[in-house]
Design a protein around this motif. Structure first.
Motif, PDB file in Angstrom:
ATOM      1  N   ILE A  41      32.430  16.933  80.532  1.00  0.00           N
ATOM      2  CA  ILE A  41      32.421  16.409  79.172  1.00  0.00           C
ATOM      3  C   ILE A  41      31.310  15.378  79.099  1.00  0.00           C
ATOM      4  CG2 ILE A  41      33.735  15.178  77.403  1.00  0.00           C
ATOM      5  CD1 ILE A  41      34.801  17.953  78.025  1.00  0.00           C
ATOM      6  N   THR A  42      30.214  15.747  78.479  1.00  0.00           N
ATOM      7  CA  THR A  42      29.070  14.839  78.340  1.00  0.00           C
ATOM      8  C   THR A  42      28.801  14.678  76.858  1.00  0.00           C
ATOM      9  OG1 THR A  42      27.574  16.710  78.567  1.00  0.00           O
ATOM     10  CG2 THR A  42      28.047  15.439  80.555  1.00  0.00           C
ATOM     11  N   ALA A  43      29.674  13.961  76.173  1.00  0.00           N
ATOM     12  CA  ALA A  43      29.621  13.863  74.722  1.00  0.00           C
ATOM     13  C   ALA A  43      28.885  12.624  74.275  1.00  0.00           C
ATOM     14  CB  ALA A  43      31.039  13.843  74.153  1.00  0.00           C
ATOM     15  N   SER A  44      28.312  12.719  73.090  1.00  0.00           N
ATOM     16  CA  SER A  44      27.727  11.561  72.425  1.00  0.00           C
ATOM     17  C   SER A  44      27.843  11.780  70.931  1.00  0.00           C
ATOM     18  CB  SER A  44      26.265  11.367  72.811  1.00  0.00           C
ATOM     19  OG  SER A  44      25.684  10.370  71.987  1.00  0.00           O
ATOM     20  N   LEU A  45      28.274  10.734  70.220  1.00  0.00           N
ATOM     21  CA  LEU A  45      28.367  10.871  68.769  1.00  0.00           C
ATOM     22  C   LEU A  45      27.005  11.180  68.153  1.00  0.00           C
ATOM     23  CD1 LEU A  45      30.841   8.006  67.819  1.00  0.00           C
ATOM     24  CD2 LEU A  45      31.317  10.410  68.239  1.00  0.00           C
ATOM     25  N   LYS A  46      25.922  10.743  68.817  1.00  0.00           N
ATOM     26  CA  LYS A  46      24.591  10.978  68.273  1.00  0.00           C
ATOM     27  C   LYS A  46      24.200  12.454  68.296  1.00  0.00           C
ATOM     28  CE  LYS A  46      22.415   6.489  69.013  1.00  0.00           C
ATOM     29  NZ  LYS A  46      21.276   5.761  69.632  1.00  0.00           N
ATOM     30  N   MET A  47      24.913  13.265  69.089  1.00  0.00           N
ATOM     31  CA  MET A  47      24.608  14.688  69.161  1.00  0.00           C
ATOM     32  C   MET A  47      25.214  15.456  67.989  1.00  0.00           C
ATOM     33  SD  MET A  47      25.238  15.234  73.249  1.00  0.00           S
ATOM     34  CE  MET A  47      24.965  16.999  73.164  1.00  0.00           C
ATOM     35  N   LEU A  48      26.075  14.795  67.225  1.00  0.00           N
ATOM     36  CA  LEU A  48      26.739  15.458  66.112  1.00  0.00           C
ATOM     37  C   LEU A  48      25.863  15.407  64.864  1.00  0.00           C
ATOM     38  CD1 LEU A  48      30.269  13.876  66.592  1.00  0.00           C
ATOM     39  CD2 LEU A  48      29.611  16.217  67.152  1.00  0.00           C
ATOM     40  N   PRO A  49      26.095  16.325  63.908  1.00  0.00           N
ATOM     41  CA  PRO A  49      25.402  16.217  62.614  1.00  0.00           C
ATOM     42  C   PRO A  49      25.707  14.874  61.963  1.00  0.00           C
ATOM     43  CG  PRO A  49      26.545  18.321  62.831  1.00  0.00           C
ATOM     44  CD  PRO A  49      26.974  17.492  64.005  1.00  0.00           C
ATOM     45  N   GLY A  50      24.772  14.392  61.158  1.00  0.00           N
ATOM     46  CA  GLY A  50      24.922  13.064  60.567  1.00  0.00           C
ATOM     47  C   GLY A  50      26.222  12.873  59.815  1.00  0.00           C
ATOM     48  N   VAL A  51      26.622  13.863  59.036  1.00  0.00           N
ATOM     49  CA  VAL A  51      27.853  13.744  58.250  1.00  0.00           C
ATOM     50  C   VAL A  51      29.062  13.612  59.167  1.00  0.00           C
ATOM     51  CG1 VAL A  51      29.372  14.920  56.633  1.00  0.00           C
ATOM     52  CG2 VAL A  51      26.898  15.001  56.283  1.00  0.00           C
ATOM     53  N   ALA A  52      29.102  14.457  60.213  1.00  0.00           N
ATOM     54  CA  ALA A  52      30.232  14.402  61.142  1.00  0.00           C
ATOM     55  C   ALA A  52      30.264  13.091  61.897  1.00  0.00           C
ATOM     56  CB  ALA A  52      30.152  15.577  62.120  1.00  0.00           C
ATOM     57  N   GLU A  53      29.072  12.633  62.323  1.00  0.00           N
ATOM     58  CA  GLU A  53      28.998  11.367  63.049  1.00  0.00           C
ATOM     59  C   GLU A  53      29.521  10.219  62.191  1.00  0.00           C
ATOM     60  OE1 GLU A  53      25.617   8.357  64.934  1.00  0.00           O
ATOM     61  OE2 GLU A  53      25.077  10.399  64.392  1.00  0.00           O
ATOM     62  N   ASN A  54      29.110  10.181  60.928  1.00  0.00           N
ATOM     63  CA  ASN A  54      29.568   9.126  60.024  1.00  0.00           C
ATOM     64  C   ASN A  54      31.069   9.198  59.808  1.00  0.00           C
ATOM     65  OD1 ASN A  54      26.952   8.193  59.738  1.00  0.00           O
ATOM     66  ND2 ASN A  54      26.558   9.349  57.857  1.00  0.00           N
ATOM     67  N   ALA A  55      31.599  10.420  59.692  1.00  0.00           N
ATOM     68  CA  ALA A  55      33.036  10.584  59.474  1.00  0.00           C
ATOM     69  C   ALA A  55      33.818  10.093  60.679  1.00  0.00           C
ATOM     70  CB  ALA A  55      33.356  12.055  59.193  1.00  0.00           C
ATOM     71  N   ILE A  56      33.305  10.350  61.875  1.00  0.00           N
ATOM     72  CA  ILE A  56      34.009   9.922  63.082  1.00  0.00           C
ATOM     73  C   ILE A  56      33.957   8.407  63.232  1.00  0.00           C
ATOM     74  CG2 ILE A  56      33.968  10.028  65.606  1.00  0.00           C
ATOM     75  CD1 ILE A  56      33.003  12.971  65.237  1.00  0.00           C
ATOM     76  N   TYR A  57      32.785   7.824  62.963  1.00  0.00           N
ATOM     77  CA  TYR A  57      32.705   6.358  63.012  1.00  0.00           C
ATOM     78  C   TYR A  57      33.662   5.730  62.007  1.00  0.00           C
ATOM     79  CZ  TYR A  57      28.769   5.813  66.228  1.00  0.00           C
ATOM     80  OH  TYR A  57      27.977   5.791  67.357  1.00  0.00           O
ATOM     81  N   ALA A  58      33.760   6.338  60.821  1.00  0.00           N
ATOM     82  CA  ALA A  58      34.691   5.820  59.814  1.00  0.00           C
ATOM     83  C   ALA A  58      36.133   5.931  60.303  1.00  0.00           C
ATOM     84  CB  ALA A  58      34.512   6.582  58.499  1.00  0.00           C
ATOM     85  N   ALA A  59      36.448   7.044  60.985  1.00  0.00           N
ATOM     86  CA  ALA A  59      37.801   7.232  61.510  1.00  0.00           C
ATOM     87  C   ALA A  59      38.113   6.211  62.605  1.00  0.00           C
ATOM     88  CB  ALA A  59      37.967   8.654  62.052  1.00  0.00           C
ATOM     89  N   ILE A  60      37.125   5.922  63.451  1.00  0.00           N
ATOM     90  CA  ILE A  60      37.307   4.924  64.511  1.00  0.00           C
ATOM     91  C   ILE A  60      37.550   3.548  63.898  1.00  0.00           C
ATOM     92  CG2 ILE A  60      36.131   3.700  66.383  1.00  0.00           C
ATOM     93  CD1 ILE A  60      34.706   6.404  66.982  1.00  0.00           C
ATOM     94  N   GLU A  61      36.719   3.187  62.915  1.00  0.00           N
ATOM     95  CA  GLU A  61      36.867   1.883  62.264  1.00  0.00           C
ATOM     96  C   GLU A  61      38.225   1.776  61.571  1.00  0.00           C
ATOM     97  OE1 GLU A  61      34.567  -0.933  58.962  1.00  0.00           O
ATOM     98  OE2 GLU A  61      33.744   1.018  59.522  1.00  0.00           O
ATOM     99  N   LYS A  62      38.614   2.835  60.882  1.00  0.00           N
ATOM    100  CA  LYS A  62      39.919   2.835  60.208  1.00  0.00           C
ATOM    101  C   LYS A  62      41.048   2.715  61.220  1.00  0.00           C
ATOM    102  CE  LYS A  62      42.951   5.775  57.401  1.00  0.00           C
ATOM    103  NZ  LYS A  62      43.097   7.109  56.729  1.00  0.00           N
ATOM    104  N   SER A  63      40.958   3.464  62.310  1.00  0.00           N
ATOM    105  CA  SER A  63      42.014   3.463  63.326  1.00  0.00           C
ATOM    106  C   SER A  63      42.195   2.088  63.951  1.00  0.00           C
ATOM    107  CB  SER A  63      41.698   4.489  64.413  1.00  0.00           C
ATOM    108  OG  SER A  63      41.607   5.784  63.871  1.00  0.00           O
TER     109      SER A  63
END
Length: 272
Positions: A41-63
């Motif tokens: 598992i070599t993941a990075s949020l930067k590898m995701l499409p911009g929309v998905a990356e923003n949605a995940i950051y928003a989910a992290i902040e909300k959580s």
């Protein structure tokens, strides 16, 4: 602070400290997920499409925002003060949450992550109590939230200047926790957007985001499905339960022997 009894740790306490160090300095979530899915598992949020990356950051902040509310509003009110932590209950609930995420895909992260995060936090609080923490203290409740920043992880993926290593992370966060504690004691939670609280959540989020990206990468594997999603979430909560047990073991030893002695002993031990 409890008075120092003899100025040194017993053999049993040293064994506890050695196991805590093994967890805190070596066992990252990526290794656990690699074992589960059979591929690195070599993941990075930067590898995701911009929309998905923003949605995940928003989910992290909300959580983490919800977790902060739970930590400061309810953890100190729990009537369960003693006894074994309810780890299995929280793990089963997290598994059910992950099953929904695995069945429906990564798009459910905005709904699933806050649920998983709060379940983990309540499990962490149970462990803290079992290690003698007084959760009527704001600082102790924030120490529960701090567990989300303790994954040893991969330093290349952490987007700040935070040093790597358990005591380095605690030192880097000490001012934020102190400032947030003082703010809450003085003002309560009337303004969650207050700078001391925002800074604390942001610093935790930088490190928690790395773990979340690895979790999402594992869940995105097509064959994972509902069963795999449940297993991943079980690994997710189990990982933070281990980190919490190690963290609060060290804090218990510090209350008995003092921070300086425990840190010195920690530095002399092999990771195991």
């Amino acid at each position: 602070m409890v008075d120092v009894l003899d100025g040194e740790l017993s053999d049993e306490e040293l064994a506890e400290l050695r196991e805590a160090k093994r967890i805190l300095e070596h066992t990252g979530i990526a290794d656990r997920l690699t074992e589960l899915v059979g591929a690195p598992i070599t993941a990075s949020l930067k590898m995701l499409p911009g929309v998905a990356e923003n949605a995940i950051y928003a989910a992290i902040e909300k959580s983490l925002g919800i977790a902060l509310d739970v930590a400061l509003r309810t953890l100190g009110d729990d009537t369960v003060k003693t006894g074994k932590p309810r780890l299995l209950t929280h793990k089963l609930l997290a598994g059910l949450s992950g099953a929904a995420g695995g069945a429906l895909g990564g798009a459910t992260i905005a709904a699933e992550l806050p649920v998983s995060t709060v379940l983990i936090l309540r499990s962490v609080a149970d462990i803290a109590r079992s290690e003698g923490e007084d959760l009527s203290s704001v600082e102790a409740r924030l120490a529960c939230l701090q567990v989300f920043a303790l994954d040893p992880g991969d330093s290349d993926q952490i987007e700040d200047d935070t040093e790597i290593g358990y005591f380095a992370v605690r030192a880097a966060m000490a001012k934020q926790i102190r400032d947030a504690s003082q703010y809450v004691i003085k003002h309560g939670l009337s303004d969650r957007a207050a700078p001391p609280l925002v800074k604390l959540v942001s610093q935790i989020g930088n490190r928690f985001g790395v773990v979340v990206s690895e979790k999402i990468a594992a869940q995105a594997i097509p064959v994972i499905g509902a069963l795999g999603g449940a297993l991943i979430n079980s690994y997710f909560i189990d990982h933070y339960q281990d980190l919490a047990r190690a963290h609060f073991t060290i804090r218990r030893l510090e209350r008995t022997h003092g921070e300086a002695l425990v840190r010195e002993a920690y530095g002399t031990l092999e990771k195991g």
